[in-house]
Motif scaffolding. Sequence first.
Motif, mmCIF file in Angstrom:
data_model
loop_
_atom_site.group_PDB
_atom_site.id
_atom_site.type_symbol
_atom_site.label_atom_id
_atom_site.label_comp_id
_atom_site.label_asym_id
_atom_site.label_seq_id
_atom_site.Cartn_x
_atom_site.Cartn_y
_atom_site.Cartn_z
ATOM 1 N N SER A 122 0.870 -1.179 0.000
ATOM 2 C CA SER A 122 0.000 0.000 0.000
ATOM 3 C C SER A 122 0.902 1.222 0.000
ATOM 4 O O SER A 122 2.080 1.134 0.358
ATOM 5 N N ALA A 123 0.359 2.355 -0.401
ATOM 6 C CA ALA A 123 1.145 3.595 -0.416
ATOM 7 C C ALA A 123 0.829 4.391 0.850
ATOM 8 O O ALA A 123 -0.223 4.208 1.474
ATOM 9 N N LEU A 124 1.738 5.243 1.216
ATOM 10 C CA LEU A 124 1.539 6.153 2.341
ATOM 11 C C LEU A 124 0.209 6.891 2.157
ATOM 12 O O LEU A 124 -0.050 7.408 1.069
ATOM 13 N N GLY A 125 -0.624 6.901 3.170
ATOM 14 C CA GLY A 125 -1.907 7.589 3.083
ATOM 15 C C GLY A 125 -3.035 6.723 2.567
ATOM 16 O O GLY A 125 -4.209 7.099 2.678
ATOM 17 N N LYS A 148 -4.418 4.502 6.629
ATOM 18 C CA LYS A 148 -5.709 4.541 7.314
ATOM 19 C C LYS A 148 -6.296 3.137 7.314
ATOM 20 O O LYS A 148 -6.053 2.356 6.410
ATOM 21 N N LEU A 149 -7.096 2.839 8.319
ATOM 22 C CA LEU A 149 -7.791 1.549 8.339
ATOM 23 C C LEU A 149 -9.286 1.809 8.231
ATOM 24 O O LEU A 149 -9.844 2.595 9.001
ATOM 25 N N ASP A 150 -9.932 1.186 7.266
ATOM 26 C CA ASP A 150 -11.385 1.296 7.137
ATOM 27 C C ASP A 150 -11.968 -0.111 7.296
ATOM 28 O O ASP A 150 -11.239 -1.105 7.201
ATOM 29 N N THR A 151 -13.261 -0.179 7.562
ATOM 30 C CA THR A 151 -13.869 -1.489 7.798
ATOM 31 C C THR A 151 -15.148 -1.652 6.990
ATOM 32 O O THR A 151 -15.782 -0.676 6.618
ATOM 33 N N PHE A 152 -15.489 -2.904 6.716
ATOM 34 C CA PHE A 152 -16.822 -3.186 6.181
ATOM 35 C C PHE A 152 -17.622 -3.927 7.270
ATOM 36 O O PHE A 152 -17.039 -4.434 8.236
ATOM 37 N N THR A 153 -18.926 -3.937 7.112
ATOM 38 C CA THR A 153 -19.777 -4.606 8.087
ATOM 39 C C THR A 153 -19.640 -6.113 7.899
ATOM 40 O O THR A 153 -19.897 -6.630 6.813
ATOM 41 N N MET A 154 -19.210 -6.795 8.956
ATOM 42 C CA MET A 154 -18.830 -8.200 8.800
ATOM 43 C C MET A 154 -20.035 -9.127 8.638
ATOM 44 O O MET A 154 -20.007 -10.055 7.836
ATOM 45 N N PHE A 155 -21.092 -8.857 9.415
ATOM 46 C CA PHE A 155 -22.235 -9.785 9.411
ATOM 47 C C PHE A 155 -23.507 -9.093 8.932
ATOM 48 O O PHE A 155 -23.727 -7.914 9.199
ATOM 49 N N ASP A 156 -24.332 -9.866 8.254
ATOM 50 C CA ASP A 156 -25.648 -9.355 7.902
ATOM 51 C C ASP A 156 -26.638 -9.718 9.010
ATOM 52 O O ASP A 156 -26.243 -10.267 10.049
ATOM 53 N N ALA A 157 -27.896 -9.415 8.794
ATOM 54 C CA ALA A 157 -28.901 -9.618 9.847
ATOM 55 C C ALA A 157 -29.022 -11.089 10.241
ATOM 56 O O ALA A 157 -29.392 -11.411 11.379
ATOM 57 N N ASP A 158 -28.679 -11.983 9.314
ATOM 58 C CA ASP A 158 -28.768 -13.422 9.611
ATOM 59 C C ASP A 158 -27.454 -13.986 10.145
ATOM 60 O O ASP A 158 -27.270 -15.210 10.187
ATOM 61 N N VAL B 8 4.423 -1.457 -4.054
ATOM 62 C CA VAL B 8 4.433 -0.004 -4.211
ATOM 63 C C VAL B 8 5.876 0.468 -4.029
ATOM 64 O O VAL B 8 6.513 0.115 -3.050
ATOM 65 N N PRO B 9 6.401 1.248 -4.986
ATOM 66 C CA PRO B 9 7.822 1.588 -4.913
ATOM 67 C C PRO B 9 8.237 2.335 -3.662
ATOM 68 O O PRO B 9 9.276 2.063 -3.097
ATOM 69 N N GLY B 10 7.426 3.262 -3.179
ATOM 70 C CA GLY B 10 7.841 4.072 -2.045
ATOM 71 C C GLY B 10 9.093 4.841 -2.410
ATOM 72 O O GLY B 10 9.298 5.220 -3.575
ATOM 73 N N THR B 11 9.989 5.053 -1.460
ATOM 74 C CA THR B 11 11.183 5.854 -1.730
ATOM 75 C C THR B 11 12.435 4.984 -1.809
ATOM 76 O O THR B 11 13.538 5.475 -1.832
ATOM 77 N N ARG B 12 12.231 3.667 -1.833
ATOM 78 C CA ARG B 12 13.383 2.786 -1.689
ATOM 79 C C ARG B 12 13.977 2.347 -3.010
ATOM 80 O O ARG B 12 13.294 2.185 -3.999
ATOM 81 N N GLN B 13 15.276 2.119 -2.981
ATOM 82 C CA GLN B 13 15.970 1.447 -4.070
ATOM 83 C C GLN B 13 16.287 0.060 -3.551
ATOM 84 O O GLN B 13 17.090 -0.079 -2.632
ATOM 85 N N ILE B 14 15.686 -0.946 -4.118
ATOM 86 C CA ILE B 14 15.956 -2.297 -3.658
ATOM 87 C C ILE B 14 16.818 -2.998 -4.689
ATOM 88 O O ILE B 14 16.447 -3.081 -5.856
#
Lengths: 413, 413
Positions: A122-125, A148-158, B8-14
């Motif tokens: 993942s990229a920064l941000g 950042k961490l986001d979530t989805f709703t894990m369970f439905d009504a059942d 994701v490349p980021g700032t690194r040289q690997i």
Amino acid sequence: MNKYLMAVPGTRQISGDDKIFGISKAAQDMAAEVGADKVINATIGALLDDEGNLMVMPSIIDIYRSLSPAEIAEYAPIAGVPSFLKNVKKAVFGKYTPNGYIESVATPGGTGAIRNTIQNYSALGDTVLTTDWFWSPYKNISDELGRKLDTFTMFDADKNLNLSSFSSKVEEILSRQTQLVIIFNAPAHNPTGFTPSDSEWDSIVDILKKNADNTDKKIIFFIDAAYIDFAGEEDASRAFFSKFSDLPENILVIVAFSMSKGYTLYGMRSGAMICVTPSADIAAEFKTVNMFSNRATWSNGTRPAMMILSKIFEDETLYNKVAAERAEFRKVLDDRAKVFIEYSNKYGLEMCPFKGGFFITVLCDNAEEIGKKLQKEGVFMVPIGKGLRFAVSAVSEEKCKIVPEKIAAAIGK
Amino acid sequence: MNKYLMAVPGTRQISGDDKIFGISKAAQDMAAEVGADKVINATIGALLDDEGNLMVMPSIIDIYRSLSPAEIAEYAPIAGVPSFLKNVKKAVFGKYTPNGYIESVATPGGTGAIRNTIQNYSALGDTVLTTDWFWSPYKNISDELGRKLDTFTMFDADKNLNLSSFSSKVEEILSRQTQLVIIFNAPAHNPTGFTPSDSEWDSIVDILKKNADNTDKKIIFFIDAAYIDFAGEEDASRAFFSKFSDLPENILVIVAFSMSKGYTLYGMRSGAMICVTPSADIAAEFKTVNMFSNRATWSNGTRPAMMILSKIFEDETLYNKVAAERAEFRKVLDDRAKVFIEYSNKYGLEMCPFKGGFFITVLCDNAEEIGKKLQKEGVFMVPIGKGLRFAVSAVSEEKCKIVPEKIAAAIGK
């Protein structure tokens, strides 16, 4: 902490002690004061016997002690000991190795695997996605790395997996970012004990594939399998892995393995990250970038733990011994869970859909408040979102009978 | 790697494999092909006996094997086992504990301590400062965290510490950034074997203090003491620590401790970071931010290694046994170094000013090229900047006599 002194704030919110370890410490303090028999510490994510002592597999300790000085003391290679890297694939996939290129890299427990995945994919941000019931360190790891961490709703009504919430969250995030790391804790999810059904796994794969139709997007599906060895019978709990065969190139599956639970070696900090991809190049890149992160973060892994796993998988008698001991441990866990659920039903408690593992989550509003109320009664559980996490791993069958009534009373049922 | 695929490349040289481990592997491959007697692998940062086997202190292995299942297997607290955190201060400072608030946090080896320090005490994009001779992972760690690494000239024309280069680099960087992390590997610096004299340490402290007169600036002086137990007599090598007493609040001293070398437990990944500060609040912040980083990176440390250190410092007989074994190991190392230096002088080689430790660096232009030339002769060393690092830790006295002549021939002396 409101004001940073010498440290640089970065993007993190640090709120003193770790929550889970903090509540556990409060339980220990109360036990020291009023007596251990008056305290039920249901916070600990480790398998304890009925007297509260850590259950450690004797066969594992025998191997630990039998290692030669060099097997114990020598640096492991940055990627991990080769025999470990080979055998960890068997330990995770069993008979259900998916088709594709599979590489493994050793990490300190599952935590290291999560950390490296977020860092490298993942990229920064960026936003990382997980279930709304989740192990709280996922948030810490994201924070530490400026994600950042986001979530989805894990369970439905059942109380089935909420596939439409999953699907729409994946689409939503991919509409604004190039790559998406999805952390999915299964089987025997922490904190709920949930395991997707066969058809739910199929739907997950379908949703991933549908989103991967846009080849400008990259999807990293991270399966945190820390509890796989306590998620029921060994083959049945692994069958879902075959579904990750022959995926498109822009879906990278990474599985986190941990020796903490399945080998009762919590304190040795050994685990691995294993990739599944249809591309040899992507597998090679996986090895390269995660070796770099290893070298630049903790250098290399705990060699004696890697040697223990290697020896187990290179000796059938030893393997069978370990498997038999683990089956006994699993029975203790399953028996406790059965009792806890029976009594919870009796007192009208609502629970997340438990299928196996160390934890059962009881639903309640004001979990923080109810949690504190129960602490006064000597019952210590971890409030997570709209529920309280009860560690069946840490509480005797006798006490599993007692707690549901206390929870019901605290909730006012 | 020119093109990133899923990562994701980021700032690194690997650049593929780790350099040091890579050359070591080339040596092993050649030994397998032409016979071990024809190969001198002087790359390995571990103490090997004359036959090339890892030297492991027997007393340490005895303690390793004597631990109880719970001492081995239980999770350590996030910050580290309390008895370890207490005793690691003794292990580092000996009789020379500086005045100030001292806190310790367990980390996986010294690498983890460096990583946490850069993460918590520099900002993204900041420049971190070290010596121009340096252990290459400092660069990897900086890259991984999106920081730059700059260097000052370590030695002046007389092979003393180049204090004016140090001073002007610190001033220069602090003129454009608020905080500065300085990594100083001592005593028995890797790769040169250098240890500052008493008066050089005084000058270092003076330079830090002078720059700290500007109270808008924060200076973090990080001492990587990985080789302290092989830097001569135990007391003498620690005396400099008292100089870090009663510093201004905006100088934070952090010392990295490692069990890899001094306790020959390379493969167990155990170390610590220890702060010295005149402020209780800054010490508390140190604990808080580094515990957070632990939790969010590798979770917790290797418990059995922490238990080994605790037991050594809580039992005088055991402590003396460990110290006696270590003194023997140190003698092996010192004898080899003496011979290598004698023969290097004989063949007119120029070296960095060696005082102790695992490595001696021979100066030469085109180190990469000369290094490759020597590999064809069966001599494997690590090119670092304008020199070749020779691991006396890994090569017998007999071979230490042979190598200087080969180096001289390769250079054309």
